[in-house]
Design a protein around this motif. Structure first.
Motif, PDB file in Angstrom:
ATOM      1  N   THR A  15       7.168  -1.016 -13.416  1.00  0.00           N
ATOM      2  CA  THR A  15       6.301  -0.563 -14.497  1.00  0.00           C
ATOM      3  C   THR A  15       4.837  -0.677 -14.088  1.00  0.00           C
ATOM      4  OG1 THR A  15       5.960  -0.725 -16.886  1.00  0.00           O
ATOM      5  CG2 THR A  15       6.180  -2.784 -15.691  1.00  0.00           C
ATOM      6  N   LEU A  16       4.025   0.216 -14.611  1.00  0.00           N
ATOM      7  CA  LEU A  16       2.604   0.251 -14.286  1.00  0.00           C
ATOM      8  C   LEU A  16       1.878  -0.828 -15.074  1.00  0.00           C
ATOM      9  CD1 LEU A  16       0.852   2.003 -12.492  1.00  0.00           C
ATOM     10  CD2 LEU A  16       0.399   3.460 -14.446  1.00  0.00           C
ATOM     11  N   GLN A  17       1.086  -1.624 -14.350  1.00  0.00           N
ATOM     12  CA  GLN A  17       0.389  -2.729 -14.989  1.00  0.00           C
ATOM     13  C   GLN A  17      -1.033  -2.813 -14.434  1.00  0.00           C
ATOM     14  OE1 GLN A  17       1.773  -6.837 -14.157  1.00  0.00           O
ATOM     15  NE2 GLN A  17       2.213  -6.863 -16.351  1.00  0.00           N
ATOM     16  N   ALA A  18      -1.992  -3.040 -15.318  1.00  0.00           N
ATOM     17  CA  ALA A  18      -3.386  -3.180 -14.881  1.00  0.00           C
ATOM     18  C   ALA A  18      -3.568  -4.519 -14.176  1.00  0.00           C
ATOM     19  CB  ALA A  18      -4.329  -3.084 -16.075  1.00  0.00           C
ATOM     20  N   ASN A  19      -4.273  -4.483 -13.064  1.00  0.00           N
ATOM     21  CA  ASN A  19      -4.584  -5.697 -12.321  1.00  0.00           C
ATOM     22  C   ASN A  19      -6.010  -6.114 -12.683  1.00  0.00           C
ATOM     23  OD1 ASN A  19      -5.121  -7.706 -10.498  1.00  0.00           O
ATOM     24  ND2 ASN A  19      -4.416  -6.569  -8.703  1.00  0.00           N
ATOM     25  N   ASP A  20      -6.141  -7.113 -13.551  1.00  0.00           N
ATOM     26  CA  ASP A  20      -7.456  -7.535 -14.037  1.00  0.00           C
ATOM     27  C   ASP A  20      -8.295  -8.236 -12.977  1.00  0.00           C
ATOM     28  OD1 ASP A  20      -6.924  -6.476 -16.544  1.00  0.00           O
ATOM     29  OD2 ASP A  20      -5.997  -8.327 -17.244  1.00  0.00           O
ATOM     30  N   ASN A  21      -7.698  -8.578 -11.851  1.00  0.00           N
ATOM     31  CA  ASN A  21      -8.435  -9.263 -10.784  1.00  0.00           C
ATOM     32  C   ASN A  21      -9.003  -8.302  -9.752  1.00  0.00           C
ATOM     33  OD1 ASN A  21      -7.765 -11.739 -11.933  1.00  0.00           O
ATOM     34  ND2 ASN A  21      -5.840 -11.826 -10.811  1.00  0.00           N
ATOM     35  N   ASP A  22      -8.639  -7.023  -9.836  1.00  0.00           N
ATOM     36  CA  ASP A  22      -9.069  -6.050  -8.829  1.00  0.00           C
ATOM     37  C   ASP A  22      -9.629  -4.820  -9.544  1.00  0.00           C
ATOM     38  OD1 ASP A  22      -9.519  -4.876  -6.403  1.00  0.00           O
ATOM     39  OD2 ASP A  22      -7.410  -4.466  -5.958  1.00  0.00           O
ATOM     40  N   TYR A  23     -10.893  -4.526  -9.337  1.00  0.00           N
ATOM     41  CA  TYR A  23     -11.568  -3.414 -10.004  1.00  0.00           C
ATOM     42  C   TYR A  23     -12.092  -2.415  -8.994  1.00  0.00           C
ATOM     43  CZ  TYR A  23     -11.518  -6.264 -14.223  1.00  0.00           C
ATOM     44  OH  TYR A  23     -11.111  -6.991 -15.304  1.00  0.00           O
ATOM     45  N   ASP A  24     -12.225  -1.172  -9.432  1.00  0.00           N
ATOM     46  CA  ASP A  24     -12.920  -0.158  -8.652  1.00  0.00           C
ATOM     47  C   ASP A  24     -13.882   0.563  -9.597  1.00  0.00           C
ATOM     48  OD1 ASP A  24     -11.367   1.577 -10.154  1.00  0.00           O
ATOM     49  OD2 ASP A  24     -10.188   2.307  -8.483  1.00  0.00           O
ATOM     50  N   TYR A  25     -14.396   1.675  -9.185  1.00  0.00           N
ATOM     51  CA  TYR A  25     -15.369   2.440  -9.960  1.00  0.00           C
ATOM     52  C   TYR A  25     -14.868   2.774 -11.365  1.00  0.00           C
ATOM     53  CZ  TYR A  25     -18.507   6.263 -11.185  1.00  0.00           C
ATOM     54  OH  TYR A  25     -19.399   7.075 -11.824  1.00  0.00           O
ATOM     55  N   TYR A  26     -13.541   2.993 -11.516  1.00  0.00           N
ATOM     56  CA  TYR A  26     -12.963   3.428 -12.789  1.00  0.00           C
ATOM     57  C   TYR A  26     -12.495   2.271 -13.673  1.00  0.00           C
ATOM     58  CZ  TYR A  26     -13.020   7.819 -10.304  1.00  0.00           C
ATOM     59  OH  TYR A  26     -13.412   8.909  -9.601  1.00  0.00           O
ATOM     60  N   GLY A  27     -12.572   1.059 -13.200  1.00  0.00           N
ATOM     61  CA  GLY A  27     -12.118  -0.096 -13.976  1.00  0.00           C
ATOM     62  C   GLY A  27     -11.031  -0.849 -13.236  1.00  0.00           C
ATOM     63  N   ALA A  28     -10.151  -1.521 -13.996  1.00  0.00           N
ATOM     64  CA  ALA A  28      -9.073  -2.306 -13.388  1.00  0.00           C
ATOM     65  C   ALA A  28      -8.110  -1.386 -12.634  1.00  0.00           C
ATOM     66  CB  ALA A  28      -8.325  -3.084 -14.460  1.00  0.00           C
ATOM     67  N   LYS A  29      -7.760  -1.791 -11.422  1.00  0.00           N
ATOM     68  CA  LYS A  29      -6.792  -1.011 -10.641  1.00  0.00           C
ATOM     69  C   LYS A  29      -5.391  -1.258 -11.191  1.00  0.00           C
ATOM     70  CE  LYS A  29      -9.079  -0.678  -6.189  1.00  0.00           C
ATOM     71  NZ  LYS A  29      -8.948  -0.955  -4.757  1.00  0.00           N
ATOM     72  N   ASN A  30      -4.608  -0.214 -11.227  1.00  0.00           N
ATOM     73  CA  ASN A  30      -3.229  -0.324 -11.693  1.00  0.00           C
ATOM     74  C   ASN A  30      -2.302  -0.532 -10.509  1.00  0.00           C
ATOM     75  OD1 ASN A  30      -3.927   0.156 -14.383  1.00  0.00           O
ATOM     76  ND2 ASN A  30      -3.897   2.354 -14.062  1.00  0.00           N
ATOM     77  N   GLU A  31      -1.223  -1.263 -10.747  1.00  0.00           N
ATOM     78  CA  GLU A  31      -0.225  -1.459  -9.714  1.00  0.00           C
ATOM     79  C   GLU A  31       1.157  -1.476 -10.354  1.00  0.00           C
ATOM     80  OE1 GLU A  31      -0.898  -5.216  -7.817  1.00  0.00           O
ATOM     81  OE2 GLU A  31      -0.784  -6.325  -9.670  1.00  0.00           O
ATOM     82  N   TYR A  32       2.164  -1.138  -9.561  1.00  0.00           N
ATOM     83  CA  TYR A  32       3.535  -1.175 -10.054  1.00  0.00           C
ATOM     84  C   TYR A  32       4.120  -2.559  -9.835  1.00  0.00           C
ATOM     85  CZ  TYR A  32       3.660   3.834 -10.816  1.00  0.00           C
ATOM     86  OH  TYR A  32       3.420   5.093 -11.293  1.00  0.00           O
TER      87      TYR A  32
END
Length: 113
Positions: A15-32
């Motif tokens: 499932t797709l989940q936001a990674n609050d510890n890793d950000y880029d230009y668009y915000g929190a990076k998502n990871e499966y």
């Protein structure tokens, strides 16, 4: 409750989940993130069914039938025998004679982390 029909594979759901510890230009990076493994009945989509659903014949597309109680989202990534698949279209819920859920999946061709 056992899945309907004849389960012939195990499918891992990520499932797709936001990674609050890793950000880029668009915000929190998502990871499966791994969610669960379920028993499924997977069948290749016939050319006739492919034409009816999509108006063309698609390669590496399958119909998957599984337990109605399984929580799944159309953004989830699926893995069967270490091959990644994505859900095409909507998740169908059938609550008639044999209650179950059905999805159409397509093998992912692009590299996904």
């Amino acid at each position: 409750m056992n899945p309907p029909f004849f389960p012939n594979e195990e499918m891992d759901i990520y499932t797709l989940q936001a990674n609050d510890n890793d950000y880029d230009y668009y915000g929190a990076k998502n990871e499966y993130v791994y969610k669960e493994t379920i028993q499924v009945d997977i069948q290749p989509l016939s050319p006739t069914s492919s034409l009816r659903e999509f108006g063309k014949i698609l390669q590496d597309t399958y119909k998957v039938i599984f337990n109605i109680d399984t929580e799944i989202s159309d953004t989830d990534q699926l893995r069967i025998n270490d091959t990644k698949f994505e859900i095409v279209g909507s998740i169908s819920t059938w609550n008639h004679v044999l209650p179950h859920k059905e999805i159409l999946i397509k093998k992912q061709r692009k590299k996904v982390e």
